[in-house]
Design an enzyme around this catalytic site. Structure first.
Site, PDB file in Angstrom:
ATOM      1  N   GLU A  98      50.040 -17.568 -52.831  1.00  0.00           N
ATOM      2  CA  GLU A  98      48.847 -16.975 -53.449  1.00  0.00           C
ATOM      3  C   GLU A  98      48.807 -15.479 -53.166  1.00  0.00           C
ATOM      4  O   GLU A  98      49.296 -15.019 -52.126  1.00  0.00           O
ATOM      5  CB  GLU A  98      47.578 -17.626 -52.872  1.00  0.00           C
ATOM      6  CG  GLU A  98      46.860 -18.559 -53.814  1.00  0.00           C
ATOM      7  CD  GLU A  98      46.280 -17.896 -55.063  1.00  0.00           C
ATOM      8  OE1 GLU A  98      46.778 -16.848 -55.537  1.00  0.00           O
ATOM      9  OE2 GLU A  98      45.304 -18.431 -55.587  1.00  0.00           O
ATOM     10  N   ASP A  99      48.200 -14.741 -54.076  1.00  0.00           N
ATOM     11  CA  ASP A  99      48.045 -13.302 -53.864  1.00  0.00           C
ATOM     12  C   ASP A  99      46.901 -13.004 -52.900  1.00  0.00           C
ATOM     13  O   ASP A  99      47.041 -12.223 -51.976  1.00  0.00           O
ATOM     14  CB  ASP A  99      47.836 -12.578 -55.206  1.00  0.00           C
ATOM     15  CG  ASP A  99      46.776 -13.223 -56.082  1.00  0.00           C
ATOM     16  OD1 ASP A  99      46.144 -14.224 -55.681  1.00  0.00           O
ATOM     17  OD2 ASP A  99      46.569 -12.729 -57.210  1.00  0.00           O
ATOM     18  N   ASP A 102      39.784 -15.572 -51.794  1.00  0.00           N
ATOM     19  CA  ASP A 102      38.476 -14.934 -51.895  1.00  0.00           C
ATOM     20  C   ASP A 102      37.420 -15.997 -51.550  1.00  0.00           C
ATOM     21  O   ASP A 102      37.181 -16.273 -50.386  1.00  0.00           O
ATOM     22  CB  ASP A 102      38.379 -14.407 -53.336  1.00  0.00           C
ATOM     23  CG  ASP A 102      37.173 -13.546 -53.603  1.00  0.00           C
ATOM     24  OD1 ASP A 102      36.842 -12.704 -52.771  1.00  0.00           O
ATOM     25  OD2 ASP A 102      36.541 -13.719 -54.667  1.00  0.00           O
ATOM     26  N   PHE A 151      37.144  -5.021 -53.954  1.00  0.00           N
ATOM     27  CA  PHE A 151      38.011  -5.530 -55.024  1.00  0.00           C
ATOM     28  C   PHE A 151      39.293  -4.711 -55.050  1.00  0.00           C
ATOM     29  O   PHE A 151      39.264  -3.489 -55.216  1.00  0.00           O
ATOM     30  CB  PHE A 151      37.304  -5.494 -56.380  1.00  0.00           C
ATOM     31  CG  PHE A 151      37.996  -6.391 -57.370  1.00  0.00           C
ATOM     32  CD1 PHE A 151      37.732  -7.748 -57.408  1.00  0.00           C
ATOM     33  CD2 PHE A 151      38.962  -5.879 -58.235  1.00  0.00           C
ATOM     34  CE1 PHE A 151      38.402  -8.592 -58.285  1.00  0.00           C
ATOM     35  CE2 PHE A 151      39.641  -6.714 -59.123  1.00  0.00           C
ATOM     36  CZ  PHE A 151      39.355  -8.068 -59.145  1.00  0.00           C
ATOM     37  N   ARG A 164      48.530  -4.195 -62.313  1.00  0.00           N
ATOM     38  CA  ARG A 164      49.401  -5.094 -61.543  1.00  0.00           C
ATOM     39  C   ARG A 164      50.650  -4.374 -61.037  1.00  0.00           C
ATOM     40  O   ARG A 164      51.250  -4.792 -60.048  1.00  0.00           O
ATOM     41  CB  ARG A 164      49.837  -6.282 -62.403  1.00  0.00           C
ATOM     42  CG  ARG A 164      48.722  -7.256 -62.757  1.00  0.00           C
ATOM     43  CD  ARG A 164      49.321  -8.536 -63.312  1.00  0.00           C
ATOM     44  NE  ARG A 164      48.369  -9.358 -64.036  1.00  0.00           N
ATOM     45  CZ  ARG A 164      47.582 -10.276 -63.473  1.00  0.00           C
ATOM     46  NH1 ARG A 164      47.603 -10.446 -62.177  1.00  0.00           N
ATOM     47  NH2 ARG A 164      46.761 -10.991 -64.216  1.00  0.00           N
TER      48      ARG A 164
HETATM   49  P1  IMP Z   1      39.101 -17.680 -55.105  1.00  0.00           P
HETATM   50  O1  IMP Z   1      39.179 -18.985 -55.832  1.00  0.00           O
HETATM   51  O2  IMP Z   1      37.704 -17.111 -55.173  1.00  0.00           O
HETATM   52  O3  IMP Z   1      39.606 -17.743 -53.697  1.00  0.00           O
HETATM   53  O4  IMP Z   1      39.925 -16.634 -55.934  1.00  0.00           O
HETATM   54  C1  IMP Z   1      41.257 -16.437 -55.808  1.00  0.00           C
HETATM   55  C2  IMP Z   1      41.804 -15.662 -56.993  1.00  0.00           C
HETATM   56  O5  IMP Z   1      40.866 -14.670 -57.439  1.00  0.00           O
HETATM   57  C3  IMP Z   1      43.019 -14.876 -56.602  1.00  0.00           C
HETATM   58  O6  IMP Z   1      44.190 -15.630 -56.801  1.00  0.00           O
HETATM   59  C4  IMP Z   1      42.962 -13.672 -57.522  1.00  0.00           C
HETATM   60  O7  IMP Z   1      43.592 -13.945 -58.741  1.00  0.00           O
HETATM   61  C5  IMP Z   1      41.505 -13.457 -57.760  1.00  0.00           C
HETATM   62  N1  IMP Z   1      40.942 -12.382 -56.887  1.00  0.00           N
HETATM   63  C6  IMP Z   1      40.104 -12.534 -55.837  1.00  0.00           C
HETATM   64  N2  IMP Z   1      39.798 -11.361 -55.269  1.00  0.00           N
HETATM   65  C7  IMP Z   1      40.485 -10.439 -55.965  1.00  0.00           C
HETATM   66  C8  IMP Z   1      40.609  -9.000 -55.834  1.00  0.00           C
HETATM   67  O8  IMP Z   1      40.056  -8.329 -54.963  1.00  0.00           O
HETATM   68  N3  IMP Z   1      41.426  -8.398 -56.758  1.00  0.00           N
HETATM   69  C9  IMP Z   1      42.081  -9.078 -57.744  1.00  0.00           C
HETATM   70  N4  IMP Z   1      41.999 -10.407 -57.880  1.00  0.00           N
HETATM   71  C10 IMP Z   1      41.206 -11.081 -57.010  1.00  0.00           C
HETATM   72 MG    MG Z   2      45.474 -15.413 -58.448  1.00  0.00          MG
END
Ligand code: IMP
Ligand code: MG
Length: 179
Positions: A98-99, A102, A151, A164
């Protein structure tokens, strides 16, 4: 594009060190084993490409596309599979790449869904972690760097599909999304 960046948060040299360390830990933990490394598109593509080259094991690649944020900076509550794995993972060692984590909802849903397929072992590596924003309890096995609630863009991460290709991980200027 430069005007949209508030600051560089993690320069490319630091990213390289983080990725190398993650690769070493993963190599150590799976020594003598095979590993299916799963890239979560699109955000993880650059991290994935760097990380797999720091893993000194027999690895196979697979790719998934999950539903995304659209043009927003906050997470949607529903995670859907847009593109599934191409191979059966039953009895295999699987590493999800995963990148960023959040709210934690994406990784929670995804791990629950993949566990049903009975892998031998399922682990998660994330480049970035924003624990302040966590909404659900999740465990990650390998964490690149904990970052504050901002962000971020670059190194695969986007805002509305842009930025990206930045080499550094940068904080997006709020003026881009707060109009
Ligand atoms: P989660 O389900 O809220 O944990 O979201 C995870 C996904 O949200 C990541 O794989 C990203 O694609 C996107 N995401 C969350 N925070 C950021 C950020 O700060 N920048 C860009 N993408 C984000
Ligand atoms: Mg993602």
């Amino acid at each position: 594009m430069c005007n949209d960046i508030e600051k560089v948060l993690i320069p490319k040299e630091e990213i390289a060190t983080i990725v190398k360390n993650l690769g070493e830990q993963i190599t150590k933990d799976f020594l003598g084993e095979e590993l299916i490394v799963v890239c979560i598109l699109k955000g993880s593509c650059i991290f994935f490409s760097d990380l797999v080259r720091e893993i000194k094991l027999d690895v196979k690649f697979d790719f998934m596309v999950l539903s995304s944020y659209g043009n927003s900076t906050t997470s949607s509550k529903d995670v859907k599979i847009i593109k599934d794995l191409s191979e059966n993972i039953k009895g295999k060692n699987v590493l999800i790449v995963e990148d960023i984590i959040d709210s934690g909802r994406t990784i929670k849903s995804l791990t629950e869904l993949l566990m049903v397929r009975e892998p031998k072992c399922l682990k998660v590596v994330t480049m970035l972690d924003k624990p302040e924003r966590r909404e659900v309890d999740i465990v990650t096995d390998y964490n690149g760097k904990v970052i504050p609630d901002e962000f971020v863009i670059g190194y695969g991460l986007d805002y509305a599909q842009n930025y990206r290709n930045l080499k550094d991980i940068c904080v997006l200027s709020p003026s881009v999304y707060i109009k």
